[in-house]
Design a protein around this motif. Structure first.
Motif, PDB file in Angstrom:
ATOM      1  N   GLY A   1       0.872  -1.016   0.084  1.00  0.00           N
ATOM      2  CA  GLY A   1       0.181  -0.195   0.056  1.00  0.00           C
ATOM      3  C   GLY A   1       0.902   1.226  -0.120  1.00  0.00           C
ATOM      4  O   GLY A   1       1.896   1.537  -0.625  1.00  0.00           O
ATOM      5  N   ASP A   2       0.631   2.128   0.801  1.00  0.00           N
ATOM      6  CA  ASP A   2       1.277   3.586   1.005  1.00  0.00           C
ATOM      7  C   ASP A   2       2.280   3.231   2.132  1.00  0.00           C
ATOM      8  O   ASP A   2       2.773   4.389   2.546  1.00  0.00           O
ATOM      9  CB  ASP A   2       0.391   4.565   1.364  1.00  0.00           C
ATOM     10  CG  ASP A   2      -0.291   4.531   2.436  1.00  0.00           C
ATOM     11  OD1 ASP A   2      -0.369   3.576   3.208  1.00  0.00           O
ATOM     12  OD2 ASP A   2      -1.280   5.390   2.884  1.00  0.00           O
ATOM     13  N   ARG A   3       2.617   2.185   2.722  1.00  0.00           N
ATOM     14  CA  ARG A   3       3.633   2.186   3.795  1.00  0.00           C
ATOM     15  C   ARG A   3       5.140   1.918   3.175  1.00  0.00           C
ATOM     16  O   ARG A   3       5.030   1.910   2.132  1.00  0.00           O
ATOM     17  CB  ARG A   3       3.198   0.890   4.768  1.00  0.00           C
ATOM     18  CG  ARG A   3       1.745   1.403   5.347  1.00  0.00           C
ATOM     19  CD  ARG A   3       1.311   0.029   6.471  1.00  0.00           C
ATOM     20  NE  ARG A   3       0.854  -1.029   5.679  1.00  0.00           N
ATOM     21  CZ  ARG A   3       0.453  -1.926   5.837  1.00  0.00           C
ATOM     22  NH1 ARG A   3       0.487  -2.285   7.120  1.00  0.00           N
ATOM     23  NH2 ARG A   3      -0.076  -2.952   4.972  1.00  0.00           N
ATOM     24  N   LYS A   4       5.810   1.864   4.336  1.00  0.00           N
ATOM     25  CA  LYS A   4       7.294   1.794   3.825  1.00  0.00           C
ATOM     26  C   LYS A   4       7.932   0.215   4.030  1.00  0.00           C
ATOM     27  O   LYS A   4       7.498  -0.389   4.926  1.00  0.00           O
ATOM     28  CB  LYS A   4       8.131   2.853   4.623  1.00  0.00           C
ATOM     29  CG  LYS A   4       7.958   4.275   4.270  1.00  0.00           C
ATOM     30  CD  LYS A   4       8.814   5.067   5.096  1.00  0.00           C
ATOM     31  CE  LYS A   4       8.352   6.443   4.743  1.00  0.00           C
ATOM     32  NZ  LYS A   4       9.244   7.490   5.585  1.00  0.00           N
ATOM     33  N   VAL A   5       9.023   0.047   3.209  1.00  0.00           N
ATOM     34  CA  VAL A   5       9.580  -1.311   3.330  1.00  0.00           C
ATOM     35  C   VAL A   5      11.089  -1.132   3.707  1.00  0.00           C
ATOM     36  O   VAL A   5      11.732  -0.169   2.944  1.00  0.00           O
ATOM     37  CB  VAL A   5       9.582  -1.980   1.872  1.00  0.00           C
ATOM     38  CG1 VAL A   5      10.491  -3.545   2.030  1.00  0.00           C
ATOM     39  CG2 VAL A   5       8.123  -2.471   1.648  1.00  0.00           C
ATOM     40  N   LEU A   6      11.648  -2.014   4.680  1.00  0.00           N
ATOM     41  CA  LEU A   6      13.162  -1.617   4.887  1.00  0.00           C
ATOM     42  C   LEU A   6      13.556  -2.994   4.330  1.00  0.00           C
ATOM     43  O   LEU A   6      13.395  -4.162   4.502  1.00  0.00           O
ATOM     44  CB  LEU A   6      13.266  -1.998   6.237  1.00  0.00           C
ATOM     45  CG  LEU A   6      14.687  -1.372   7.010  1.00  0.00           C
ATOM     46  CD1 LEU A   6      14.845   0.002   6.826  1.00  0.00           C
ATOM     47  CD2 LEU A   6      14.461  -1.791   8.453  1.00  0.00           C
ATOM     48  N   LEU A   7      14.886  -2.635   3.524  1.00  0.00           N
ATOM     49  CA  LEU A   7      15.370  -3.837   2.781  1.00  0.00           C
ATOM     50  C   LEU A   7      16.902  -3.985   3.084  1.00  0.00           C
ATOM     51  O   LEU A   7      17.802  -2.986   3.310  1.00  0.00           O
ATOM     52  CB  LEU A   7      15.610  -3.546   1.225  1.00  0.00           C
ATOM     53  CG  LEU A   7      16.181  -4.657   0.474  1.00  0.00           C
ATOM     54  CD1 LEU A   7      15.550  -5.876   0.539  1.00  0.00           C
ATOM     55  CD2 LEU A   7      16.212  -3.869  -1.185  1.00  0.00           C
ATOM     56  N   ALA A   8      17.341  -5.118   3.512  1.00  0.00           N
ATOM     57  CA  ALA A   8      18.651  -5.494   3.696  1.00  0.00           C
ATOM     58  C   ALA A   8      19.473  -5.566   2.418  1.00  0.00           C
ATOM     59  O   ALA A   8      19.261  -6.669   1.783  1.00  0.00           O
ATOM     60  CB  ALA A   8      18.656  -6.935   4.529  1.00  0.00           C
ATOM     61  N   LEU A   9      20.397  -4.772   2.251  1.00  0.00           N
ATOM     62  CA  LEU A   9      20.920  -4.430   0.907  1.00  0.00           C
ATOM     63  C   LEU A   9      22.292  -5.106   1.166  1.00  0.00           C
ATOM     64  O   LEU A   9      23.176  -4.118   1.563  1.00  0.00           O
ATOM     65  CB  LEU A   9      20.900  -3.085   0.474  1.00  0.00           C
ATOM     66  CG  LEU A   9      21.209  -2.905  -0.891  1.00  0.00           C
ATOM     67  CD1 LEU A   9      21.062  -3.925  -2.084  1.00  0.00           C
ATOM     68  CD2 LEU A   9      21.318  -1.629  -1.455  1.00  0.00           C
ATOM     69  N   SER A  10      22.666  -6.048   0.753  1.00  0.00           N
ATOM     70  CA  SER A  10      24.225  -6.656   1.025  1.00  0.00           C
ATOM     71  C   SER A  10      24.909  -6.201  -0.094  1.00  0.00           C
ATOM     72  O   SER A  10      26.147  -6.019  -0.154  1.00  0.00           O
ATOM     73  CB  SER A  10      24.219  -8.101   0.959  1.00  0.00           C
ATOM     74  OG  SER A  10      23.731  -8.796  -0.167  1.00  0.00           O
ATOM     75  N   GLY A  11      24.282  -5.873  -1.415  1.00  0.00           N
ATOM     76  CA  GLY A  11      24.975  -5.770  -2.457  1.00  0.00           C
ATOM     77  C   GLY A  11      25.225  -6.989  -3.547  1.00  0.00           C
ATOM     78  O   GLY A  11      25.647  -7.018  -4.759  1.00  0.00           O
ATOM     79  N   GLY A  12      24.654  -8.213  -2.913  1.00  0.00           N
ATOM     80  CA  GLY A  12      24.827  -9.395  -3.546  1.00  0.00           C
ATOM     81  C   GLY A  12      23.774  -9.392  -4.790  1.00  0.00           C
ATOM     82  O   GLY A  12      22.809  -8.464  -4.834  1.00  0.00           O
ATOM     83  N   VAL A  13      23.640 -10.313  -5.468  1.00  0.00           N
ATOM     84  CA  VAL A  13      22.648 -10.817  -6.638  1.00  0.00           C
ATOM     85  C   VAL A  13      21.202 -10.490  -6.090  1.00  0.00           C
ATOM     86  O   VAL A  13      20.380  -9.921  -6.622  1.00  0.00           O
ATOM     87  CB  VAL A  13      22.975 -11.934  -7.412  1.00  0.00           C
ATOM     88  CG1 VAL A  13      21.955 -11.824  -8.463  1.00  0.00           C
ATOM     89  CG2 VAL A  13      24.219 -11.829  -7.963  1.00  0.00           C
ATOM     90  N   ASP A  14      20.955 -11.345  -5.119  1.00  0.00           N
ATOM     91  CA  ASP A  14      19.485 -11.461  -4.698  1.00  0.00           C
ATOM     92  C   ASP A  14      19.041 -10.305  -4.038  1.00  0.00           C
ATOM     93  O   ASP A  14      18.085  -9.742  -4.551  1.00  0.00           O
ATOM     94  CB  ASP A  14      19.469 -12.529  -3.901  1.00  0.00           C
ATOM     95  CG  ASP A  14      20.048 -14.164  -4.283  1.00  0.00           C
ATOM     96  OD1 ASP A  14      20.088 -14.106  -5.524  1.00  0.00           O
ATOM     97  OD2 ASP A  14      20.452 -14.549  -3.390  1.00  0.00           O
TER      98      ASP A  14
END
Length: 430
Positions: free
Chosen positions: A134-147
């Motif tokens: 919806g209009d909420r926020k997502v926190l993403l663990a960004l390792s920099g790997g492909v996935d």
């Protein structure tokens, strides 16, 4: 939704991934779900055209034979039974059906269309993400790997500035890895990126911990704690984005299969998780994740970069992590990557890395006896990360790598090459 769906119910088969890929090869999207899925859960899946009841040697769990819920037969979906004696389906096979039988089931019985492709998959996932978030926020663990990079690109396309990327340096990264992640994502892709240096925190938690499963769980759990702390500094964070892919789920164990090893994003998650998960790649195999990244427009070098496990060098510094071995893994891995690139093997070999076990062997340096660690080189090729073969590396290349490691890496007196395929070995050592 753009794609028709064939649901494979896991009733103890060891061939779930095989049949899923065969269906996708025929142009129809397939997903694997647990045997005890409810009628409501099944009806909630988009564009289901048929169901495959996939039995097998693991059909007995805790002394009971697994079965589907009887009400599923009443939903009216075409069903095909494979090695599932209790089935009430008309179409039955004692073992895996061939392509002709699958083709008949898909296109004659299910009336499915050949609309499985990355463009449609991405459009479907973007719609699902928008409906979920919806209009909420997502926190993403960004390792920099492909996935995680592919998930980031998909989430940016789906929700834009509602995505907050967090890169955690847990002290277990490859040489210059964190610096590279910040440069690419913050400076070049202009992502909303938060950088957290938690090296000392992670290494402190891992001190004297030798069991690989315990290490993975500590790393996974601590990751979540860091994200919770960062989320509390922000407003409206209700979701955690993850780059979970299908081999992660399989190796972490299913209801009819034993765990090979837990993954920090599957078995390592704490029970009191405060976020709802967003995992748009969880039904994809590794080669499909790369194809997804290409379709999303990510740079080729990013999509085809070396795979790197979430726990990082923590599962390549075997046993209890020590700082001297951790540094030796980091430096030897950098040498290996430099020399593979020099020999053109970086474009040929799917994954290559070094590990250091937690024991020493006797050697000679400067005419004196030394007791130091060994470096083990691993170089493998695979399509989907479910099986892997060993790369036959030229002897001159191995000699050059060995000479450099022994000359440049401290506390090392021996270099070995791992000749083990998967199975029986796994890709990583822990």
């Amino acid at each position: 939704m753009k794609q028709d769906l064939i649901v494979i119910l896991d009733l103890g088969s060891t061939q779930n991934t095989v049949i899923a890929r065969e269906i996708r090869d025929l142009g129809v999207y397939s997903e694997i779900h647990p045997h005890d899925i409810t009628a409501e859960e099944l009806k909630a899946l988009p564009n289901v055209k048929g169901i495959i009841l996939n039995g097998g040697e693991n059909r007995v769990v805790d002394g009971l034979e697994v079965q589907i819920r009887p009400e599923l037969y009443e939903l009216g979906y075409p069903m095909l039974s494979v090695d599932y004696p209790q089935s009430k389906c008309v179409a039955r096979f004692a073992e895996l059906p061939d392509k002709d039988a699958l083709r008949k089931f898909l296109f004659e019985d299910c009336k499915a269309e050949t609309n499985w492709n990355m463009k449609n998959f991405i459009e479907d996932q973007i719609e699902l993400i928008r409906n979920q978030v919806g209009d909420r926020k997502v926190l993403l663990a960004l390792s920099g790997g492909v996935d995680s990079s592919v998930v980031a690109a998909m989430l940016i396309k789906a929700i834009g500035q509602q995505l907050v990327c967090v890169h955690v340096n847990h002290g277990l990264m490859r040489k210059n890895e964190s610096e590279s992640v910040v440069k690419v994502f913050r400076d070049e892709l202009h992502a909303n990126l938060i950088y957290v240096d938690a090296s000392e925190r992670f290494l402190g938690k891992l001190e004297h911990v030798a069991d690989p499963e315990q290490k993975r769980k500590i790393i996974g759990g601590e990751f979540i704690r860091v994200f919770e702390e960062e989320a509390r500094k922000l407003e409206g964070i209700d979701f955690l984005g993850q780059g979970t892919i299908y081999p992660d789920i399989i190796e972490s164990g299913t209801k009819t299969a034993k765990m090979v090893k837990s993954h920090h994003n599957v078995g390592g998650l704490p029970e009191d998780l405060k976020f709802e998960l967003v995992e748009p790649l969880k039904q994809l195999f590794k080669d499909e994740v790369r194809a997804c990244g290409v379709e999303l427009g990510l740079p080729h070098d990013m999509v085809y970069r070396q795979p790197f496990p979430g726990p990082g060098l923590g599962v390549r510094c075997l046993g209890a992590i020590t700082r001297d071995r951790l540094e030796a893994v980091r430096e030897s891995d950098a040498i290996l990557r430099e020399e593979f690139a020099r020999a053109g093997l970086d474009k040929k070999v799917w994954q290559y890395f070094t590990v250091i076990p937690d024991f020493k062997s006797v050697g000679m340096k400067n005419n004196a006896r030394v007791f130091e660690y060994m470096v083990i080189i691993r170089a493998i090729n695979t399509v989907d990360a479910m099986t892997a073969s060993v790369e036959k590396v030229d002897w001159d290349v191995l000699e050059r790598i060995t000479e450099r490691i022994l000359a440049e890496v401290e506390n090392v007196n021996r270099v070995c090459f791992d000749m083990s395929p998967k199975p029986p070995a796994t890709i990583e050592f822990e």
